[in-house]
Design an enzyme around this catalytic site. Structure first.
Site, PDB file in Angstrom:
ATOM      1  N   GLY A 196       0.817  -1.212   0.000  1.00 54.62           N
ATOM      2  CA  GLY A 196       0.000   0.000   0.000  1.00 54.62           C
ATOM      3  C   GLY A 196       0.846   1.255   0.000  1.00 54.62           C
ATOM      4  O   GLY A 196       2.071   1.218   0.092  1.00 54.62           O
ATOM      5  N   ARG A 213       3.909   6.065   1.735  1.00 56.18           N
ATOM      6  CA  ARG A 213       4.400   7.452   1.769  1.00 56.18           C
ATOM      7  C   ARG A 213       3.855   8.226   0.574  1.00 56.18           C
ATOM      8  O   ARG A 213       4.477   9.172   0.108  1.00 56.18           O
ATOM      9  CB  ARG A 213       5.914   7.480   1.763  1.00 56.18           C
ATOM     10  CG  ARG A 213       6.528   6.779   0.575  1.00 56.18           C
ATOM     11  CD  ARG A 213       7.892   7.309   0.346  1.00 56.18           C
ATOM     12  NE  ARG A 213       8.574   6.505  -0.635  1.00 56.18           N
ATOM     13  CZ  ARG A 213       9.778   6.761  -1.045  1.00 56.18           C
ATOM     14  NH1 ARG A 213      10.421   7.788  -0.550  1.00 56.18           N
ATOM     15  NH2 ARG A 213      10.346   6.014  -1.943  1.00 56.18           N
ATOM     16  N   LYS A 253       3.973  12.019  -3.394  1.00 54.87           N
ATOM     17  CA  LYS A 253       4.916  11.021  -2.872  1.00 54.87           C
ATOM     18  C   LYS A 253       5.764  11.745  -1.832  1.00 54.87           C
ATOM     19  O   LYS A 253       6.281  12.836  -2.110  1.00 54.87           O
ATOM     20  CB  LYS A 253       5.782  10.505  -4.032  1.00 54.87           C
ATOM     21  CG  LYS A 253       6.695   9.357  -3.692  1.00 54.87           C
ATOM     22  CD  LYS A 253       7.170   8.722  -4.995  1.00 54.87           C
ATOM     23  CE  LYS A 253       8.197   7.646  -4.778  1.00 54.87           C
ATOM     24  NZ  LYS A 253       8.612   7.039  -6.060  1.00 54.87           N
ATOM     25  N   ASP A 271       9.043   6.169   7.466  1.00 55.28           N
ATOM     26  CA  ASP A 271       8.706   7.504   7.975  1.00 55.28           C
ATOM     27  C   ASP A 271       7.722   8.253   7.070  1.00 55.28           C
ATOM     28  O   ASP A 271       7.317   9.373   7.388  1.00 55.28           O
ATOM     29  CB  ASP A 271       9.984   8.337   8.168  1.00 55.28           C
ATOM     30  CG  ASP A 271      10.751   8.535   6.855  1.00 55.28           C
ATOM     31  OD1 ASP A 271      10.270   8.065   5.805  1.00 55.28           O
ATOM     32  OD2 ASP A 271      11.831   9.142   6.895  1.00 55.28           O
ATOM     33  N   ASP A 320       4.318  -4.558  -7.537  1.00 54.22           N
ATOM     34  CA  ASP A 320       3.643  -3.317  -7.124  1.00 54.22           C
ATOM     35  C   ASP A 320       4.174  -2.123  -7.909  1.00 54.22           C
ATOM     36  O   ASP A 320       3.632  -1.024  -7.796  1.00 54.22           O
ATOM     37  CB  ASP A 320       3.808  -3.078  -5.615  1.00 54.22           C
ATOM     38  CG  ASP A 320       5.266  -3.142  -5.169  1.00 54.22           C
ATOM     39  OD1 ASP A 320       5.934  -4.145  -5.474  1.00 54.22           O
ATOM     40  OD2 ASP A 320       5.732  -2.189  -4.531  1.00 54.22           O
ATOM     41  N   ASP A 363       7.614   4.584 -10.791  1.00 52.24           N
ATOM     42  CA  ASP A 363       8.516   4.415  -9.646  1.00 52.24           C
ATOM     43  C   ASP A 363       9.991   4.427 -10.024  1.00 52.24           C
ATOM     44  O   ASP A 363      10.634   3.396 -10.149  1.00 52.24           O
ATOM     45  CB  ASP A 363       8.167   3.151  -8.854  1.00 52.24           C
ATOM     46  CG  ASP A 363       7.428   3.531  -7.576  1.00 52.24           C
ATOM     47  OD1 ASP A 363       7.227   4.737  -7.367  1.00 52.24           O
ATOM     48  OD2 ASP A 363       7.069   2.634  -6.802  1.00 52.24           O
TER      49      ASP A 363
END
Ligand code: AMP
Ligand code: MG
Length: 505
Positions: free
Chosen positions: A88, A91, A111, A123, A250, A260
């Site tokens: 999922g 961030r 993002k 984080d 993903d 990505d």
């Protein structure tokens, strides 16, 4: 005041259970580092009256545009071959969808916008360097004509992010045809939630392949459509030397866009075994493995879709296998078409030359580049000059010129066969061929040393001059402008030898 965007958020409306509503974290001191003006215009984004402060507030998530409905999307994924049932958006957030000026639905996403229920130990943040890297490589891919998500904006947050060292934080705004991934389907399939899986597949069809909606075999057809898009996409990657670096399921889209940009990098010297990512220790995502990995990922998509294809999933297996086998043919076809263009050849039919002969001619060229560790990009570019008789630049790339001479003689005979069919005199044909080859063989790609230097200046010294200069060069990949010469130079061999990219990011 906030930005104006005409949102129409179908994902939130249609796919309950596939996301969590979530707000971006507030950032202390947003500062705009990058805004993609042409993309903003294509989206119909009204920037009138927005000063830098307003843009930074909007693209950091501090002031959301009216109509935004931010969500963290749920997905699973096979990472380096191992299945994670729940990844999922840890961030990232989907902010909403807009219809662009060409009438296409686009996702607008953040993002680096903070922790979400999917963050696990992370984080939720991103750093300036990797987000600007996504701008550079994504815009280069776009200029090369390769389907890709694109960066709309990057904002520095004024907040430090802890990685191996302390880095300045950033939020990227990303535009995509959608964020549907192979892993989104795996998420519902693994949970046995068939109704949600079907809704997701129908949504994907409505969004990317609406012509398939009435088909009784629409889920199999969806698989076929995705496989064809991926075959063409990966063939394009391979034609420019792009290494994605983290082709987990993903990170593979249903739309056929590259997504990505983490540890990605371009080949310098040609070697199919090239791996730059520091976390890819086995070389799973090496340059030459990318077509096979795409097929592996599509097999995971096929498995997820099986229960929709037939009430007895086993009965659907032979049909899915057929589609996966067609992927190999689609890939070969797309790759050969691309190689012919790069070699300055027309399709073989007229000249009576078989696909196998041209495939062999291309393979032998690549084998030469590999054997002599020749720069992939320059070799193709200089081959274009050879088409009009300027042999010296190409020869200078090779240590053993004799091996090249044999191959070049074969290539010239093959070109002459095309010209005979077309009835063009060889001098004229040579010039036309060189021009056509320069239009498909880039001179300028994101060279690793240039990318690193630009990102270091931006991240460590807040100096965006090298970044902007590099970006200006990357969006003109086919230009012969002498002013861009430094960007056409390969990285020094010692840089490439120890070059490592980090996922992470
Ligand atoms: P990626 O390798 O960027 O595709 O990310 C893989 C998974 O890790 C996704 O579920 C991401 O949301 C998650 N992830 C990556 N970086 C972070 C981070 N800094 N904080 C939280 N989640 C992250
Ligand atoms: Mg990802």
């Amino acid at each position: 005041m906030s930005l104006k965007l005409p949102f129409d958020n179908t994902y939130v409306r249609v796919l309950s259970g596939a996301f969590v509503e979530w707000q971006p974290a507030r950032v202390p001191a947003p500062r705009l580092l990058y805004l993609n003006h042409s993309l903003a215009q294509a989206l119909g984004l009204d920037l009138q009256g927005s000063d830098e402060e307003a843009l930074a507030a909007a693209f950091s998530g501090n002031v959301l545009p009216a109509g935004a409905q931010p969500i963290a999307q749920a997905y699973a994924g096979h990472q380096f071959g191992g299945f994670s049932p729940s990844l999922g958006d840890g961030r990232a957030l989907l902010v909403g969808e807009v219809i662009d000026r060409a009438g296409r639905r686009r996702d607008i996403a953040f993002k680096g916008s903070g922790r979400t229920p999917f963050s696990r130990g992370g984080d939720g943040k991103a750093a300036v360097g990797p987000m600007l890297r996504e701008v550079l490589v994504g815009e280069a891919m776009h200029a090369l004509g390769i389907p890709t998500t694109r960066a709309l904006a990057v904002v520095a947050t004024g907040e430090p992010v802890l990685r191996e060292s302390v880095l300045p934080g950033a939020v990227l705004t990303r535009v995509a045809a959608s964020h549907l991934r192979v892993g989104t389907f795996e998420y519902f399939a693994a949970r046995g939630e068939l109704d949600k899986l079907r809704r997701l597949a129908d949504y994907a069809i409505a969004r990317h392949d609406p012509a398939l909606a009435p088909s009784p075999s629409r889920y199999l057809d969806l698989l076929r459509a995705v496989a064809l898009r991926q075959a063409r996409l990966i063939a394009q990657w391979m034609s420019v030397g792009f290494i994605h670096g983290v082709m987990n399921t993903d990170n593979m889209t249903l739309s056929g866009e590259t997504i990505d940009y983490g540890p990605c990098a371009f080949l310098e010297a040609y070697d199919p075994a090239t791996v730059f990512s520091s976390i890819d220790r086995q070389g799973r995502y090496a340059f030459g493995n990318q077509p096979a990995i795409a097929r592996w990922n599509l097999t995971r998509l096929a498995e997820a879709l099986l229960p929709l294809m037939h009430e007895d999933p086993d009965a659907a297996v032979p049909l899915a296998v057929e589609v996966l086998e067609a992927f190999a043919d689609d890939y070969e076809r797309a790759a050969l078409a691309g190689l012919r263009r790069k070699l300055g050849l027309r399709a073989s039919a007229g000249a009576g030359i078989s696909d196998a002969e041209d495939t062999q001619l291309a393979a032998d060229w690549l084998a030469l580049l590999h054997a002599q560790r020749v720069d992939f990009t320059l070799a193709w570019r200089h081959l274009a000059a050879t088409a009009e008789g300027a042999d010296a630049p190409l020869l200078a790339l090779f240590t053993d010129a004799a091996a090249l001479a044999d191959w070049r003689a074969r290539w010239r005979r093959r070109c002459a066969a095309d010209d005979a069919v077309a009835g063009v005199a060889s001098a004229v044909a040579g010039q036309e061929r060189a021009r056509a080859m320069r239009g498909v063989n880039p001179r300028i790609i994101p060279r690793n040393h240039q990318v690193e230097a630009a990102l270091a200046a931006a991240s460590e010294r807040g100096d965006l001059v090298p970044f902007n200069a590099l970006l200006t060069a990357l969006v003109q990949p086919y230009s012969d402008d002498p002013a861009l010469a430094p960007y056409a130079e390969p990285a020094p061999a010692e840089v490439t030898a120890c070059y490592k990219t980090f996922c992470g990011t």
